[in-house]
Scaffold this motif. Structure first.
Motif, PDB file in Angstrom:
ATOM      1  N   ILE B 202     -49.930  38.916  72.420  1.00 38.56           N
ATOM      2  CA  ILE B 202     -49.279  39.991  72.032  1.00 38.56           C
ATOM      3  C   ILE B 202     -50.230  40.834  71.277  1.00 38.56           C
ATOM      4  N   GLU B 203     -51.241  40.315  70.674  1.00 41.80           N
ATOM      5  CA  GLU B 203     -52.438  41.132  70.007  1.00 41.80           C
ATOM      6  C   GLU B 203     -53.243  41.825  71.072  1.00 41.80           C
ATOM      7  N   LEU B 204     -53.606  41.056  72.232  1.00 41.89           N
ATOM      8  CA  LEU B 204     -54.143  41.807  73.350  1.00 41.89           C
ATOM      9  C   LEU B 204     -53.380  42.953  73.777  1.00 41.89           C
ATOM     10  N   LEU B 205     -52.157  42.716  74.010  1.00 44.94           N
ATOM     11  CA  LEU B 205     -51.368  43.651  74.687  1.00 44.94           C
ATOM     12  C   LEU B 205     -51.032  44.852  73.564  1.00 44.94           C
ATOM     13  N   LEU B 206     -51.201  44.598  72.307  1.00 40.13           N
ATOM     14  CA  LEU B 206     -50.963  45.599  71.322  1.00 40.13           C
ATOM     15  C   LEU B 206     -52.310  46.589  71.118  1.00 40.13           C
ATOM     16  N   GLU B 207     -53.372  45.779  71.452  1.00 42.10           N
ATOM     17  CA  GLU B 207     -54.687  46.497  71.371  1.00 42.10           C
ATOM     18  C   GLU B 207     -54.956  47.380  72.593  1.00 42.10           C
ATOM     19  N   ARG B 208     -54.448  47.067  73.765  1.00 45.01           N
ATOM     20  CA  ARG B 208     -54.591  47.681  74.785  1.00 45.01           C
ATOM     21  C   ARG B 208     -53.800  48.586  75.467  1.00 45.01           C
ATOM     22  N   VAL B 209     -52.384  48.603  74.970  1.00 44.28           N
ATOM     23  CA  VAL B 209     -51.355  49.312  75.521  1.00 44.28           C
ATOM     24  C   VAL B 209     -50.702  50.025  74.356  1.00 44.28           C
ATOM     25  N   GLU B 210     -50.802  51.409  74.446  1.00 44.71           N
ATOM     26  CA  GLU B 210     -50.368  52.314  73.067  1.00 44.71           C
ATOM     27  C   GLU B 210     -48.699  52.292  72.995  1.00 44.71           C
ATOM     28  N   HIS B 211     -47.981  52.161  74.226  1.00 47.04           N
ATOM     29  CA  HIS B 211     -46.640  52.571  74.068  1.00 47.04           C
ATOM     30  C   HIS B 211     -45.821  51.254  74.098  1.00 47.04           C
ATOM     31  N   VAL B 212     -46.109  50.345  73.472  1.00 52.21           N
ATOM     32  CA  VAL B 212     -45.235  49.120  73.609  1.00 52.21           C
ATOM     33  C   VAL B 212     -43.956  49.340  72.531  1.00 52.21           C
ATOM     34  N   HIS B 213     -42.895  49.304  73.243  1.00 52.01           N
ATOM     35  CA  HIS B 213     -41.751  49.649  72.492  1.00 52.01           C
ATOM     36  C   HIS B 213     -41.002  48.694  71.800  1.00 52.01           C
ATOM     37  N   ALA B 281     -47.938  49.481  84.570  1.00 53.56           N
ATOM     38  CA  ALA B 281     -48.999  48.682  85.365  1.00 53.56           C
ATOM     39  C   ALA B 281     -50.258  48.588  84.569  1.00 53.56           C
ATOM     40  N   GLU B 282     -50.718  49.324  83.579  1.00 57.33           N
ATOM     41  CA  GLU B 282     -51.540  48.797  82.464  1.00 57.33           C
ATOM     42  C   GLU B 282     -51.166  47.671  81.770  1.00 57.33           C
ATOM     43  N   ALA B 283     -49.871  47.547  81.294  1.00 56.42           N
ATOM     44  CA  ALA B 283     -49.546  46.571  80.428  1.00 56.42           C
ATOM     45  C   ALA B 283     -49.307  45.237  81.409  1.00 56.42           C
ATOM     46  N   LEU B 284     -48.870  45.213  82.822  1.00 53.37           N
ATOM     47  CA  LEU B 284     -49.079  44.240  83.693  1.00 53.37           C
ATOM     48  C   LEU B 284     -50.266  43.391  83.644  1.00 53.37           C
ATOM     49  N   ASP B 285     -51.346  44.435  83.935  1.00 47.13           N
ATOM     50  CA  ASP B 285     -52.751  44.202  84.195  1.00 47.13           C
ATOM     51  C   ASP B 285     -53.251  43.169  82.826  1.00 47.13           C
ATOM     52  N   VAL B 286     -52.771  43.856  81.531  1.00 44.83           N
ATOM     53  CA  VAL B 286     -53.286  43.115  80.505  1.00 44.83           C
ATOM     54  C   VAL B 286     -52.516  41.724  80.176  1.00 44.83           C
TER      55      VAL B 286
END
Lengths: 334, 334
Positions: B202-213, B281-286
């Motif tokens: 989750i930390e990785l995801l929030l760091e890399r992807v801006e619009h996690v809702h 796509a970006e979120a899936l990559d992360v």
């Protein structure tokens, strides 16, 4: 060490202490947990205090309270004993299939009232239901979060030789009320649980008395066990005068009927307080000025002597050691 | 409403929701609790998040984990799902008299390892022992405290029309592993619980992807129930494509053998994530770059439509409503 969990491991006495050291501290070791106080400070949030407790009392409803109010009071008090203001609670329920919803609602209503009275809010909860027979009716865990009122938390290790030992009221009421209610006994003078939120009393005390060294609530294992813990943690000896111990006549009678010792009975609305010797009178005045401390008494003193030694001066003038609880006197008392 | 607690009240589905509303919120009402997210923010400590959960899984040890690791992962994940870094845990044990101390030590050791792996510290604990028959072996409550990584906590109410719905991995492994282990079944390809700490992912995801809702872990009630909750809380409709749902063949087989639906099985190391459509796509990559997200998939989208409606587009092209769990499929799964 026995190879199975015994009731004695839950007594709050010597076996509990060994299990905590041998199993829990061994694998979960860290400086905060190892303090072994009833609540912990967390360094990432300066001034924040956390405590957790699970309640398994049987029966769910007893004179003077129920598992819901008890679950609020118990954790509110553990947080307050560090010299903190309890603010938030979480609660986790284990429910047995078949529990009347009416009972659940009565318990939750009582929690709500107790929380309002204590000035805390329940902010997160969880409920698990287990099949009939996998739990007995209902267990409740509460975890409390509070804010320190002092620069540093109070601890069981801060008693000093010369300190006066005070208790805020009559001993053993909770334990006896639950046991009597479980065994179906009723006494001429009905004994009610002392279960109550002590945070108001503690705030008053800390505001008015400068040298409060230790605050503890004598729950599982009773006064005797609590004094032994403080004595060991602080490295002081204690002398307690039996004649000064406030125990209601009805509790004495009930105890002799049931073969119990009031000094080992759980209290849920009483505190033990060690204050600098010069402040005993002042502290007693403050305690007695509060509705939950009207019966407050000085029961003895701490001295240099031997760490972990608590001496009882009996009413007839003899002396004996007052040991930590050995063996489980009362399962499911809180 | 039935007048007794039913297993269904603990399912995490519709009956649980009703009991929480009718009993818990009614008597413990306050704005934080009423948010009904898995963890709560506390306004007196800005940026602080708290969550509590009790674990009653049967058996205590199952392929891929045990009640100790599960009790750490479950609460770590609940805290992390708000967009926070879990830091501290408290734990409260209920032990049945007669439990082998060896089992207790194995569980506590496993908790210690899981806590170290997740980067959290156990700071306060409590143990109660109840007489034989009053509880089944062991229950553990954990309460987690964490620090928000975002300005505001993520919530189940922040999904937006157009959002992509992602899952981080295969569905149903935990639920099936526990059920198979309980029923003594073993499958040709042994299925292991997915129980794992998701805070790193989750930390990785929030760091890399801006619009996690929205982030949620589909535990009790499974993916279907979690999507229904988000859909209702956010006021969006959802379309899920059955062909895209990642379920291992061994889990499918086991489910048909035991009469279970993988969409309602608990997961303990998976997350559901709703992100702005442009960022799928970006979120899936992360997600896929992390060891706990290698099987991540987009499974559908949110749309304006009707709040609380989740539509499953079946593999053969039909459509049906995917409802919240009704009835208790699996008691004591977590």
């Amino acid at each position: 060490m026995s190879r199975h969990v015994l009731l004695d491991h839950g007594s709050g006495g010597r076996a509990s202490y060994r299990m905590i050291k041998d199993i829990f501290l061994r694998h979960l070791e860290n400086p905060i947990l190892s303090g072994l106080d009833d609540a912990a400070c967390i360094e990432a949030w300066p001034g924040t205090v956390v405590s957790t407790d699970t309640f398994t009392v049987d029966p769910l409803f007893f004179p003077g309270g129920d598992i819901g109010s008890l679950a609020v009071h118990g954790t509110v008090n553990d947080v307050a004993m560090l010299g903190a203001r309890p603010m938030y609670l979480t609660c986790g329920f284990v429910l047995e299939e078949g529990l009347p919803l009416e009972d659940l609602e009565a318990v939750v209503r009582s929690m709500g009232r107790a929380a309002t009275e204590a000035g805390v809010r329940v902010i997160s909860g969880d409920t698990k239901v287990v099949p009939r027979g996998a739990a007995d009716k209902m267990f409740i865990n509460t975890t409390g979060i509070g804010r320190l009122l002092l620069d540093r938390p109070l601890s069981g290790s801060s008693a000093k030789p010369g300190d006066a030992i005070l208790v805020s009221g009559n001993l053993g009421d909770h334990g006896l009320a639950v046991m009597a209610s479980r065994s179906g006994l009723s006494f001429e003078t009905a004994v009610k649980s002392d279960s109550a939120p002590l945070n108001g009393l503690i705030e008053l005390l800390l505001e008015r008395v400068e040298h409060v060294h230790v605050l503890r609530d004598p729950t599982r294992g009773g006064l005797a066990t609590t004094l032994n813990e403080i004595s060991a943690q602080s490295g002081v000896e204690m002398l307690v005068r039996e004649a000064e111990l406030p125990v209601r006549p009805a509790v004495r009678e009930g105890c002799s009927l049931l073969g119990l010792d009031p000094l080992y009975l759980a209290n849920e609305g009483r505190l033990v307080c060690l204050v600098g010797s010069g402040q005993a009178a002042e502290a007693l005045d403050v305690l007695r000025s509060h509705p939950l401390g009207t019966e407050a008494r000085q029961i003895g003193e701490a001295s240099a002597g031997e760490a972990g030694r608590v001496v009882l001066q009996t009413a007839i003038g003899g002396k004996r050691f007052l040991s930590m609880l050995e063996g489980e006197q009362l399962p499911r008392i809180c």
